[in-house]
Scaffold this motif. Structure first.
Motif, PDB file in Angstrom:
ATOM      1  N   PRO A 199      -1.955  -7.829  -6.395  1.00  7.47           N
ATOM      2  CA  PRO A 199      -1.334  -6.792  -5.560  1.00  7.47           C
ATOM      3  C   PRO A 199      -2.317  -5.673  -5.240  1.00  7.47           C
ATOM      4  N   ARG A 200      -2.283  -5.259  -3.986  1.00  4.22           N
ATOM      5  CA  ARG A 200      -3.127  -4.153  -3.533  1.00  4.22           C
ATOM      6  C   ARG A 200      -2.204  -2.976  -3.240  1.00  4.22           C
ATOM      7  N   LEU A 201      -2.423  -1.869  -3.974  1.00 10.59           N
ATOM      8  CA  LEU A 201      -1.513  -0.733  -3.878  1.00 10.59           C
ATOM      9  C   LEU A 201      -2.272   0.539  -3.540  1.00 10.59           C
ATOM     10  N   LEU A 202      -1.595   1.398  -2.804  1.00  9.98           N
ATOM     11  CA  LEU A 202      -2.170   2.666  -2.365  1.00  9.98           C
ATOM     12  C   LEU A 202      -1.303   3.803  -2.874  1.00  9.98           C
ATOM     13  N   THR A 203      -1.934   4.864  -3.427  1.00  7.67           N
ATOM     14  CA  THR A 203      -1.187   6.042  -3.863  1.00  7.67           C
ATOM     15  C   THR A 203      -1.579   7.251  -3.023  1.00  7.67           C
ATOM     16  N   LEU A 204      -0.590   8.041  -2.691  1.00  5.62           N
ATOM     17  CA  LEU A 204      -0.787   9.275  -1.927  1.00  5.62           C
ATOM     18  C   LEU A 204      -0.069  10.405  -2.639  1.00  5.62           C
ATOM     19  N   GLY A 205      -0.730  11.531  -2.825  1.00  8.10           N
ATOM     20  CA  GLY A 205      -0.086  12.639  -3.507  1.00  8.10           C
ATOM     21  C   GLY A 205      -0.208  12.499  -5.008  1.00  8.10           C
ATOM     22  N   VAL A 217      -4.753  -3.905  -7.839  1.00  7.82           N
ATOM     23  CA  VAL A 217      -5.870  -3.102  -7.348  1.00  7.82           C
ATOM     24  C   VAL A 217      -5.289  -1.808  -6.788  1.00  7.82           C
ATOM     25  N   TRP A 218      -5.644  -0.680  -7.427  1.00  8.40           N
ATOM     26  CA  TRP A 218      -5.111   0.615  -7.015  1.00  8.40           C
ATOM     27  C   TRP A 218      -6.150   1.374  -6.200  1.00  8.40           C
ATOM     28  N   ILE A 219      -5.709   1.952  -5.101  1.00  8.38           N
ATOM     29  CA  ILE A 219      -6.573   2.785  -4.267  1.00  8.38           C
ATOM     30  C   ILE A 219      -5.871   4.121  -4.084  1.00  8.38           C
ATOM     31  N   ALA A 220      -6.562   5.204  -4.376  1.00  2.00           N
ATOM     32  CA  ALA A 220      -5.991   6.540  -4.198  1.00  2.00           C
ATOM     33  C   ALA A 220      -6.557   7.158  -2.924  1.00  2.00           C
ATOM     34  N   ALA A 221      -5.711   7.796  -2.141  1.00  2.00           N
ATOM     35  CA  ALA A 221      -6.141   8.444  -0.901  1.00  2.00           C
ATOM     36  C   ALA A 221      -5.623   9.868  -0.863  1.00  2.00           C
ATOM     37  N   GLU A 222      -6.349  10.715  -0.149  1.00  5.82           N
ATOM     38  CA  GLU A 222      -5.931  12.107   0.016  1.00  5.82           C
ATOM     39  C   GLU A 222      -4.806  12.170   1.035  1.00  5.82           C
ATOM     40  N   PRO A 223      -3.662  12.752   0.687  1.00  3.13           N
ATOM     41  CA  PRO A 223      -2.520  12.738   1.602  1.00  3.13           C
ATOM     42  C   PRO A 223      -2.710  13.575   2.851  1.00  3.13           C
ATOM     43  N   GLY A 224      -3.568  14.585   2.819  1.00  7.05           N
ATOM     44  CA  GLY A 224      -3.731  15.466   3.969  1.00  7.05           C
ATOM     45  C   GLY A 224      -4.734  14.985   4.991  1.00  7.05           C
ATOM     46  N   GLN A 225      -5.358  13.832   4.761  1.00  8.41           N
ATOM     47  CA  GLN A 225      -6.373  13.310   5.667  1.00  8.41           C
ATOM     48  C   GLN A 225      -5.930  11.974   6.242  1.00  8.41           C
ATOM     49  N   ALA A 235      -8.051  -3.196   5.593  1.00  6.07           N
ATOM     50  CA  ALA A 235      -7.262  -3.029   4.362  1.00  6.07           C
ATOM     51  C   ALA A 235      -5.770  -3.055   4.680  1.00  6.07           C
ATOM     52  N   ARG A 236      -5.051  -3.929   4.011  1.00  6.36           N
ATOM     53  CA  ARG A 236      -3.603  -3.959   4.103  1.00  6.36           C
ATOM     54  C   ARG A 236      -3.042  -4.014   2.692  1.00  6.36           C
ATOM     55  N   HIS A 237      -1.961  -3.302   2.437  1.00  6.38           N
ATOM     56  CA  HIS A 237      -1.477  -3.112   1.083  1.00  6.38           C
ATOM     57  C   HIS A 237      -0.097  -3.727   0.892  1.00  6.38           C
ATOM     58  N   ALA A 264       3.277  -7.175   6.067  1.00  4.06           N
ATOM     59  CA  ALA A 264       4.657  -7.422   6.495  1.00  4.06           C
ATOM     60  C   ALA A 264       5.575  -7.441   5.272  1.00  4.06           C
ATOM     61  N   ASN A 265       6.717  -6.775   5.386  1.00  7.58           N
ATOM     62  CA  ASN A 265       7.720  -6.695   4.312  1.00  7.58           C
ATOM     63  C   ASN A 265       7.196  -6.020   3.044  1.00  7.58           C
ATOM     64  N   ALA A 266       6.113  -5.260   3.155  1.00  5.29           N
ATOM     65  CA  ALA A 266       5.570  -4.542   1.998  1.00  5.29           C
ATOM     66  C   ALA A 266       6.499  -3.391   1.611  1.00  5.29           C
ATOM     67  N   THR A 267       6.241  -2.829   0.443  1.00 14.52           N
ATOM     68  CA  THR A 267       7.122  -1.819  -0.153  1.00 14.52           C
ATOM     69  C   THR A 267       6.542  -0.417  -0.008  1.00 14.52           C
TER      70      THR A 267
END
Length: 354
Positions: A199-205, A217-225, A235-237, A264-267
């Motif tokens: 699973p490829r997951l993205l966190t914001l905030g 696989v966790w990827i963290a991103a800045e929510p304001g950018q 990249a698709r999560h 497609a149908n991701a959470t």
């Protein structure tokens, strides 16, 4: 979002219901409830004290707009000041006649007001047992309050601190709210991603990665950018975890952008504030948010319905919300929403970051 046939409930929903039923310790839960109730008593006192320090009450009676102009209060705070006046009228501390405001006869005198604020702050400190570490929230509530006067006149001064915490971020503090939502997410995610090899997951905030999600696989991103500038183009999560997204003024745009980074149908799992915490409207964090051109807070009546509407209009199907209304944790003022990516809404363009 309930069903009559328990056999039709998917595994992830059953797991979430079981986790949501695991309530925090009753004493800590009572401490949080008392803290929120006490904060509602402190807020009007701080509002009145700030208006008095600014000099609003020196005029005897005043129109908000003209008095703000005389006192050189920045225009971006006009809605906040209007709200303060309305709260104080409801509390019986201010009176309004023909749009002219004045102190009510029962408004507390300066010394009694100051003593009431000190007493309420002391009680709030005593009621922070629901937190693992109370200092970040105590710092946010009890420090820099005198700075508000200068910030209201010169919003650029409010932009200097990198970040301030307010009551809208209660669930991000290590304590029973954070633990409660993390427990639900940790129960729901493995079931939702059971068919994914890696699973490829993205966190914001402020949402944290779930430690026991093996192979993810966790990827963290800045929510304001823009995600377009932070993630590889291909990249698709399988899932995105985000916090405080739907209360932002550009929520629809941000959701449309997230749509393009999901399979497609991701959470999509969101932890959102839907409660009205009156004290937040008189914290440095609220004043700073307005200086940045952001809403100080969107909560209270209609907030949860607003979240549902924005999700639907942005190409997501809302599947479940925790805690349910009238459940023991509903009073905390936050909701965890589970949604699924669906087809782009007809007639709606999807944000690509370009």
């Amino acid at each position: 979002m309930t069903t009559l046939n328990n056999s039709l409930i998917p595994d992830w929903q059953r797991a979430g219901e079981a986790a949501a039923a695991q309530l925090p310790d009753s004493q800590r839960r009572a401490s949080l409830a008392a803290f929120l109730a006490e904060s509602e008593s402190l807020a009007p006192l701080l509002m009145l004290q700030t208006l008095q320090r600014l000099g609003f009450c020196d005029a005897g009676s005043w129109h908000i707009a003209s008095r703000s102009q005389q006192l050189r209060i920045a225009d971006c705070y006009s809605e906040l000041l209007q709200h303060w006046h309305q709260v104080l009228e409801e509390e019986g501390m201010l009176e309004c006649e023909d749009e002219r405001w004045s102190l009510a006869d029962c408004a507390p005198a300066e010394m009694r007001l100051e003593q009431g604020i000190d007493d309420a702050r002391h009680r709030l400190r005593q009621l922070m047992a629901w937190l693992d570490d109370a200092e970040p929230l105590a710092e946010a509530l009890f420090s820099q309050h005198e700075c508000i006067d200068d910030w209201l006149r010169t919003p650029s001064l409010a932009l200097q601190p990198a970040s301030l915490t307010g009551l809208h971020q209660l669930h991000h503090h290590a304590g029973i709210i954070d633990d409660y939502f993390t427990g639900i997410i940790a129960s729901v995610l493995p079931c939702l991603l059971d068919a994914c090899d890696t699973p490829r997951l993205l966190t914001l905030g402020a949402c944290a990665a779930i430690d026991d999600l093996a192979g993810a696989v966790w990827i963290a991103a800045e929510p304001g950018q823009s995600l377009n500038s932070q993630l590889p183009q291909d990249a698709r999560h399988d899932a995105i975890l985000a916090s405080d997204l739907l209360v932002q003024p550009d929520a629809a745009r941000r959701l449309s952008e997230l749509h393009t980074w999901l399979k497609a149908n991701a959470t999509l799992i969101l932890v959102e504030n839907t409660g009205e915490h009156l004290l937040h409207r008189v914290t440095p964090a609220a004043v700073q948010a307005l200086a940045y051109g952001q809403p100080a807070f969107r909560g209270g009546s209609g907030a949860e319905a607003h979240c549902h509407q924005v999700l639907q209009q942005s190409g997501f199907e809302l599947l479940q919300v925790w805690p349910q209304a009238a459940s023991p944790m509903a009073f905390c003022g936050q909701r965890l929403l589970v949604a699924r990516r669906c087809a782009v809404v007809p007639g709606e363009s999807v944000y690509t970051g370009s």
